[in-house]
Design a protein around this motif. Structure first.
Motif, short mmCIF file in Angstrom:
data_model
loop_
_atom_site.label_atom_id
_atom_site.label_comp_id
_atom_site.label_asym_id
_atom_site.label_seq_id
_atom_site.Cartn_x
_atom_site.Cartn_y
_atom_site.Cartn_z
N TYR A 78 6.15 -47.92 -69.85
CA TYR A 78 6.89 -47.12 -68.87
C TYR A 78 8.22 -47.75 -68.46
CZ TYR A 78 3.08 -43.79 -68.45
OH TYR A 78 2.15 -42.81 -68.71
N ILE A 91 -3.63 -32.57 -59.98
CA ILE A 91 -2.21 -32.22 -60.12
C ILE A 91 -1.49 -32.64 -58.85
CG2 ILE A 91 -0.57 -30.30 -60.37
CD1 ILE A 91 -2.43 -30.35 -62.73
N SER A 114 2.23 -32.43 -57.03
CA SER A 114 3.59 -31.88 -57.01
C SER A 114 4.27 -32.48 -55.78
CB SER A 114 3.50 -30.36 -56.93
OG SER A 114 4.76 -29.78 -56.71
N VAL A 174 9.16 -34.86 -65.29
CA VAL A 174 7.89 -34.18 -64.99
C VAL A 174 6.72 -34.65 -65.84
CG1 VAL A 174 9.09 -32.14 -64.13
CG2 VAL A 174 8.37 -32.22 -66.52
N ALA A 175 7.02 -35.36 -66.90
CA ALA A 175 5.94 -35.96 -67.68
C ALA A 175 6.36 -37.40 -67.97
CB ALA A 175 5.71 -35.20 -68.98
N LEU A 197 3.84 -42.81 -62.46
CA LEU A 197 2.59 -42.22 -62.94
C LEU A 197 1.49 -43.26 -63.23
CD1 LEU A 197 0.99 -39.70 -63.92
CD2 LEU A 197 2.04 -40.05 -66.16
N GLU A 237 -2.14 -43.61 -61.33
CA GLU A 237 -3.40 -43.51 -62.09
C GLU A 237 -4.22 -44.79 -61.96
OE1 GLU A 237 -2.00 -40.23 -65.43
OE2 GLU A 237 -1.91 -42.36 -65.94
N MET A 249 -7.46 -42.98 -65.74
CA MET A 249 -7.46 -41.57 -65.37
C MET A 249 -6.16 -40.94 -65.89
SD MET A 249 -8.85 -41.18 -61.46
CE MET A 249 -7.99 -39.64 -61.13
N ALA A 250 -6.17 -39.62 -66.02
CA ALA A 250 -4.94 -38.93 -66.41
C ALA A 250 -4.69 -37.78 -65.45
CB ALA A 250 -5.04 -38.42 -67.84
N ILE A 251 -3.55 -37.82 -64.81
CA ILE A 251 -3.20 -36.75 -63.86
C ILE A 251 -1.83 -36.19 -64.26
CG2 ILE A 251 -4.42 -37.97 -62.00
CD1 ILE A 251 -1.49 -38.47 -60.86
N ASN A 252 -1.46 -35.09 -63.62
CA ASN A 252 -0.07 -34.64 -63.73
C ASN A 252 0.64 -34.97 -62.43
OD1 ASN A 252 -1.20 -32.30 -65.87
ND2 ASN A 252 0.85 -33.13 -66.24
N ILE A 297 4.39 -34.48 -60.78
CA ILE A 297 5.65 -33.77 -60.99
C ILE A 297 6.54 -33.94 -59.76
CG2 ILE A 297 6.66 -31.49 -61.45
CD1 ILE A 297 3.48 -31.04 -62.39
N ILE A 303 -3.55 -30.93 -55.87
CA ILE A 303 -4.61 -29.96 -56.11
C ILE A 303 -5.72 -30.66 -56.91
CG2 ILE A 303 -5.23 -27.75 -57.18
CD1 ILE A 303 -1.60 -28.45 -56.44
N ASN A 348 -10.81 -25.14 -55.62
CA ASN A 348 -9.96 -26.34 -55.49
C ASN A 348 -9.71 -26.67 -54.03
OD1 ASN A 348 -9.63 -26.73 -58.24
ND2 ASN A 348 -7.83 -25.40 -58.36
N SER A 390 3.22 -24.31 -57.81
CA SER A 390 3.75 -24.96 -56.62
C SER A 390 5.19 -24.49 -56.47
CB SER A 390 3.66 -26.47 -56.81
OG SER A 390 4.35 -27.17 -55.80
N ASN A 426 -4.07 -21.00 -58.27
CA ASN A 426 -3.63 -21.57 -57.00
C ASN A 426 -2.13 -21.35 -56.88
OD1 ASN A 426 -6.23 -23.69 -57.26
ND2 ASN A 426 -5.66 -23.03 -55.20
N LEU A 432 15.78 -28.66 -66.98
CA LEU A 432 14.78 -28.03 -66.12
C LEU A 432 15.51 -27.07 -65.18
CD1 LEU A 432 12.64 -31.21 -65.44
CD2 LEU A 432 11.84 -29.16 -66.64
N VAL A 436 8.11 -28.36 -70.31
CA VAL A 436 7.88 -29.70 -70.84
C VAL A 436 6.38 -29.79 -71.11
CG1 VAL A 436 7.86 -32.17 -70.32
CG2 VAL A 436 9.79 -30.76 -69.57
N ASP A 443 2.97 -32.07 -71.84
CA ASP A 443 2.50 -33.41 -71.48
C ASP A 443 1.26 -33.76 -72.31
OD1 ASP A 443 1.93 -35.78 -70.26
OD2 ASP A 443 1.17 -34.90 -68.41
N HIS A 501 -0.37 -36.40 -72.48
CA HIS A 501 -1.22 -37.18 -71.60
C HIS A 501 -2.39 -36.38 -71.04
CE1 HIS A 501 -1.52 -40.37 -68.61
NE2 HIS A 501 -1.41 -39.50 -67.64
N THR A 502 -2.10 -35.17 -70.57
CA THR A 502 -3.14 -34.34 -69.97
C THR A 502 -3.39 -33.06 -70.76
OG1 THR A 502 -1.46 -33.21 -68.64
CG2 THR A 502 -2.59 -35.07 -67.61
N ILE A 562 4.15 -28.07 -68.29
CA ILE A 562 4.78 -27.88 -66.98
C ILE A 562 5.93 -26.91 -67.18
CG2 ILE A 562 6.06 -28.99 -65.11
CD1 ILE A 562 3.97 -31.25 -67.15
#
Lengths: 347, 347, 347, 347
Positions: free
Chosen positions: C119, C180, C182, C212-213, C218, C222, C234-237, C239, C254, C312, D182, D237, D288, D305, D307, D309-310, D314
Motif C-alpha cells: 500500500y 461497507i 462510505s 475508492v479501491a 484500508l 482491516e 478481513m476484506a471490506i469496502n 470508500i 453497513i 442490515n 450512499s 439499502n 469519478l 471502479v 475492486d 479485493h471484495t 463501486i
C-alpha cells in the motif's frame, strides 16, 4: 474553410485554461452564431477540453498551441485570456492581420502608460496599439465598441464600481472627493491559482482584505470615474476582500451626497442612464444587491440608501466576476461588434 | 449548598438556547473555578442540554425555567443571553438581590435613553439601573468592571470597531470626522433564527449588506468613539454585510489620517495602549486581519495600512462574534469581577 | 535545564508545519503539564510560529531544525507529524535515546510489512522497531499504551470506522463479511497541500469520491477489524469522499446483522464497551452522528439504525479528523503514557 | 389568445415558489418555444416574481392563483411543483381537460398504491389516474413519454441511482442482491424550507445522514431497479446524507460483480445503453463523478471502479438535484412530448 459552419463567426480562445477561459467556453458553446475554432494552451496542447475542465467532458474540442499566424487565419475574433504583458504580444499581430481582438487582460485598459508602469511594474508592451483600444464598457461606449478592432474588457472590480458610480458623477449628484469602495470577491477572482492562501481550508470560514492600498484595479477605476466626473484625475480608496464563495463580487461604495439629493433621484438617474442597458438592474427601494442573485448571469444589480446622519449615500452592487466581470462582458462586446443580439448566449 | 463544589462560583446562564448561550456553555464547562447551576429556557425547560445543542450530548445538565428568586438564590453570577427588553426585566431584581449580572443583550449599552428609544423603538426598560451599568470593555474599563454589579457586554460589531479605533482617536492620530466602517459578519451573528434569509441555500454563495443606515449597533459605536475623541457625539457610517461563514466579524475601517502620521506610529500607539490587554493582537506590517485566525478564540487582531494617495488609513480587525463579540468577552468580564486569571477558560 | 518549567514534561513537535502540527500546537499550549521545547520544520526554521500559523501570532515560539540528538536531549516526548517513511527515520534514534515517541504518520500502524510494501510502495523502513510499536487506540489498548515507547496513532478514517465496529465484531452482533464503509472527509484531511484539486473553487460546491479501491487506510482498518473478529484477515469496502468542510469525518457503515439483534442491543454493547472511554459518545435512538457536533473536540459520536428490510444495520460515526483523528488522539495517548488525566487539554 | 406568441406552447408552473419552481422558471425563460402563461402560488399571488426570487427581478411575470379551469384554458402543459397529495388534486382535472401534465411531485411515481400508503402515510389520491402515468425517465421510456398525458418525473435520488445501475442489472453484470447506495445531497434538496436544521450555521461544516432506513425515495428506486432486473421486487439499502453545498447529488453505489466482469465491460454496456441519451456522460477510466461538474446542467455523469479485493464494483454518479433531479428532467420530458429538440433550453 469548407468544414466551417455556414453563417457563424469563428472564435479563438487564447490562453483558455483558467477560469475566464472556462467561462468563455461555457458561454460560446451556447452561442448559435459562433463556432469555436481553437482553444489555446501551451501546457495542455493536444488534450481534450474535458481533461482540464471536467464539466466539458464529451465536448469535442482539444486544446492546441497554434502560432499567431494560424490563429489569425482561422479566426474572426480572438478572446485573449492571458496574463498582462503576454496579451499585448498576441494583440499586436492579431489586430494587424484583421482579427477582432477582445482582451480580458489588463494590457489595454489604462490610457496612461505611466500608470501602467507604476501599477504593473513594467513598461507598457504596446503603447501605439493602446491608442486604438476601446475600453469595452457596453453601457457607455457602445458606438465605439461597434467599430473597434481591439477591445479592452473592463476588470471585474472596476465593472462593479463604475456601473453604480458613473451616472451619479455625470449627473453631479455626488462629490468626486472622498469616495470609498469596499469590495468582496469570490475566490475564482484569484484565478485558477495553486497557492497556499487559496486552498480550501485557508479560504473557508475566512474573510480577509488584501492589497488595500494600490491594487492594480485602482488606476483603472479612477480613470473611468475621473472621465465621468470631467476631471483629469481622481483619488479614491478601493479595498478588496476575499470571501468564501466561488463566484461574485459585491461592492459597497460610500460617497458624499450633494445637498438635497434623494434616493429616488438616484434611482431615476440610473434608470434613465441605463434605459437601454441590457444587463444593469436598478433595484427598488428596500432592496440591496446580493451576489447570489447574479451568479452565472451577465447582470449587474445596483441599489442605494441615503444616510441623513452623515450626508453620505451607500451604493451596493453585485456582479458575477467571471461573467459580467470578465467572459460575459467579453461576449457582450463580441455581440455588439458583430451586430448580434447583445444578449445572445447571455440569458 | 453542601452539594456545591468547594471554591467555585455558581453561574446561571439565563436564556441559554441561542448561539451565545451555547458559547457561554462551551467556555464555562472548561472553567475550573465555575460551576454552572442553571441553564434557563422557557421553551426547552426539562430537556437535557444535548437535545438542544447536540455538541453537549452527555453533559449532565438540563434546561430549566426557574423563577428569578430561584436564580438569585442559587447563583453568584448571572449571564443574560436574552433579547433586549427582556434582559432588563431580569437584571433589575437580580442586581437588587446581589447577583453579579453580566448582560449580553443591548439593554445597558447605550447611556442615552433617547438613543435607545430611537434605535430600539421602545422606552428604556430600566433607566435607573442604567446609571450603575458598566460598559464591559475590559481593555479600557477594567477598574470599573472590577467593582461593577451590572456589566453591559459590548456588541459584536462595536467590539471589532472600537478596539482598533479608540487608541487612535485618543492619541489624535486620525480625524473623528468621516469615519467609514464596512463590516462582514458570519451567519451565527443573526442568532439561531429560523427565517428564510438565513437558510443555507440563501446564504451560501451570497454576500450582501443589510441595515446600511441605522443599524442598532451604530449609536453604541458612536458613543464609544465619541468618548474616546472627547466629543459629545460623532457620526460615522457603519455598513454591515452577511457573508457565508459560521463565525467571525471582519471590520474594515477608513479614517482620515492626521498629517504625517505613519503606520509605525499607529502600531506603536496600539502596542502601548494594549500592552496589558490579554486579547488584543497588533499585527506587524504586511499582515491584515483574517476571521479564520481568531475563530473560537477571544482574540481581536488589528492591523493598519496607510494610503498616501488619499491620506487615509485603512484599519482591519477580526474577532469571533460569539467569543470576543459576546460570550468570551462576558467570561473575560466575569474573570475580572471575581479576581480570576483574566484568561481563564479563554485560551 | 534550569530554564524549564518545574513539573512539566518537555514536548517536541517534529514536522510541525502541517495541519496536524498546528492542531498539536493548539492542544499542547493549553496543557498545564506540558512545555513545548521545539517545533521543527526544515522549511520554516528560524521563523516565528505566527508566520506559518497566523492564529498563533504572538506566541513566543520559533520553528527550528534541530538534529535528532538535540531533540532527544531536550524532549521527554516527541510527536512525529512527518510523512510516512521520514517518520521512521526519526523514530528509530529517538526511541533508542529514551524519548517517548508518538507517531502520527502511518509508519508503525500496519503489523504486516507485506501490506506496508503493497500500500505504501516501499519496504518498511524499520521492521525491527515495528514490533515494539503499540497501535494507539486508547479505547482498547490503554494498558499497552501506558508502557509503550513508540505509539502509532491510528489514522483518521480507521478511527471513525473502528470505534463503532469493533465492539459489534467482538460481540458477534454483525457478520464480518460484506462490510461497507462510505466515509466523507473535510479538506484538511488532504493536508496543507497546495495542489489544484484542493483550491477553494475546486472543492466548494463539490462532493467527490477518491481512492475508492485500495486507499492506504484500508489495510489498517482491516487489520483492526480482523483482530476484533478473531480472524486472520478481513476484506471490506472503504470508500472515502471529499466534502467541502474544513474539519470532520463522517463514516456510514453497513453491515449484515446477526439474526434477531436489535438497535438497543447494539447500543447496550457499545455502552458497556465504552463505559470507561473518555471520548466515545453513544447516541440515543433517533439521533445520527454529525461532524458539526464533534469539530474541535476529541469526541467520536456513534449511532445505529437497523433495517428490517435488508437485515442490515447502518452505523453512523463522526470525529474531527485533526483532533480524534490525529493530534487529539496523540495527546490523549501522551496523557495516558505520562499518567496525566486522560482528558487534559482535550475538553 | 391573440396576445400569445405564435408558434409557442403555453406553460403553467403550478406551485412555483420553491426551488424546483425557480429552476423551472430559469430553464423555461430560455426556451425559445415556450411561453410561460402562469406561475401559481397562493401565498405570493399578485406579487412580481422578483419579490420571491430576486434573481428574476425585472422579469415581467407575476405570481397568480388561478382556478384549475383557468389554468386548463390558458396552458398546453402544466408543471406541478406541488407537495405530494396536492399534486394529484391538480393532475386529475388538468389531464381530463387535455392539458399535458408534468408532475415533479411523488404522486405518480410508485405503481403500487400499497407502497404509496406505507411510505407516504396516506391513501393514494388518484389510483385510476396512476395507471396512465408514465414514469418520466427519458433514457428508458422515451416512446411512452411521447404519448403520455401525465408524466411522473423521477425523484432526484432515484435518478442518480437508476442511471448507473439499470443497464448493469439488465445486462446481468451485477447481482440484484445486496446493493448499497450512499448518497449525498445539497441543501436545496430539502426544499426552500424554513426549519432549524436547515439554517446556515446548522448546515455549514456539517455532514450528516438522515432517514437511513425507509426514505420515501427507497420504494421508487427499488421499483425501477426490480423492473430492470426482471424481478417482482428488490431490497436495497439507500442512505442519504446532507452536505453543505447548494446543489448536487452524488451517489456511491456498491454492488456484487458477476464473476469476471471488468470495468471496461461496464463502461461498454453503459456506452451502448446510453448511445442516444442526451444527458448521460460515461466517464473514462481514472475519473469519478463530481457534483461540481454537473451543477446547473441536466447531465448525469457516471463512473465505475472494480475492486478485486471484495469482488464488488463501486459506481459513482452525480447530478444537479434541481436540474436533472427535478426541473431539468421535467423540461426534457416536455421537449420529448412536444417534439422539440430534447436538449432545448438545457445546454
Amino acid at each position: 474553410m469548407s468544414d466551417h459552419q455556414v453563417g457563424k463567426i469563428k472564435a479563438a480562445i487564447v490562453g483558455a485554461s483558467g477560469y475566464s477561459g472556462e467561462e468563455l467556453l461555457r458561454l460560446l458553446v451556447r452561442h448559435a452564431q459562433v463556432e469555436i475554432v481553437c482553444l489555446t494552451s501551451r501546457q495542455y496542447a493536444g488534450r481534450p477540453v474535458g481533461d482540464v475542465f471536467p464539466r466539458f467532458t464529451g465536448l469535442d474540442l482539444n486544446f492546441s498551441s497554434p502560432s499567431i499566424d494560424e490563429i489569425a487565419e482561422s479566426a474572426d475574433v480572438a478572446f485573449l485570456a492571458l496574463p498582462h504583458g503576454v496579451a499585448a504580444e498576441f494583440a499586436i499581430p492579431l489586430v494587424e492581420k484583421g482579427v477582432k481582438v477582445i482582451d480580458i487582460s489588463a494590457d489595454f485598459r489604462l490610457k496612461s502608460t505611466e500608470k501602467y508602469l507604476k501599477y504593473y511594474n513594467a513598461e507598457h508592451p504596446a503603447p501605439d496599439l493602446l491608442k486604438q483600444a476601446v475600453y469595452g464598457a457596453p453601457e457607455r461606449r457602445k458606438e465605439e465598441i461597434k467599430k473597434a478592432n481591439l477591445i479592452a474588457c473592463p476588470g471585474c472590480y472596476p465593472t462593479s464600481i463604475s456601473l453604480p458610480l458613473i451616472p451619479l458623477l455625470k449627473a453631479k449628484l455626488i462629490s468626486s472627493e472622498g469616495i470609498i469602495c469596499s469590495s468582496m470577491s469570490g475566490v475564482s477572482g484569484a484565478g485558477r491559482k495553486v497557492d497556499l492562501p487559496f486552498i480550501f481550508p485557508e479560504c473557508n470560514e475566512s474573510v480577509r482584505p488584501y492589497a488595500v492600498a494600490g491594487h492594480r484595479h485602482l488606476p483603472e477605476i479612477e480613470q473611468e470615474l475621473a472621465e465621468a466626473a470631467g476631471l483629469e484625475d481622481m483619488a479614491i480608496n478601493f479595498i478588496p476582500h476575499l470571501v468564501p464563495i466561488n463566484r461574485g463580487i459585491h461592492s459597497t461604495i460610500i460617497a458624499k451626497l450633494k445637498e438635497g439629493v434623494s434616493a429616488d433621484q438616484i434611482r431615476q438617474v440610473w434608470n434613465d442612464y441605463y434605459a437601454d442597458a441590457a444587463f444593469v438592474r436598478v433595484l427598488p427601494a428596500g432592496r440591496l444587491a446580493d451576489t447570489k442573485n447574479v451568479t452565472l448571469t451577465n447582470f449587474c444589480e445596483i441599489a442605494c440608501v441615503t444616510d441623513d446622519h452623515t450626508g453620505n449615500v451607500i451604493l451596493s452592487s453585485a456582479i458575477d466576476n467571471l461573467t459580467k466581470g470578465a467572459a460575459g462582458q467579453a461576449v457582450q462586446n463580441m455581440n455588439i461588434v458583430f451586430g448580434f443580439d447583445e444578449k445572445a448566449a447571455l440569458l
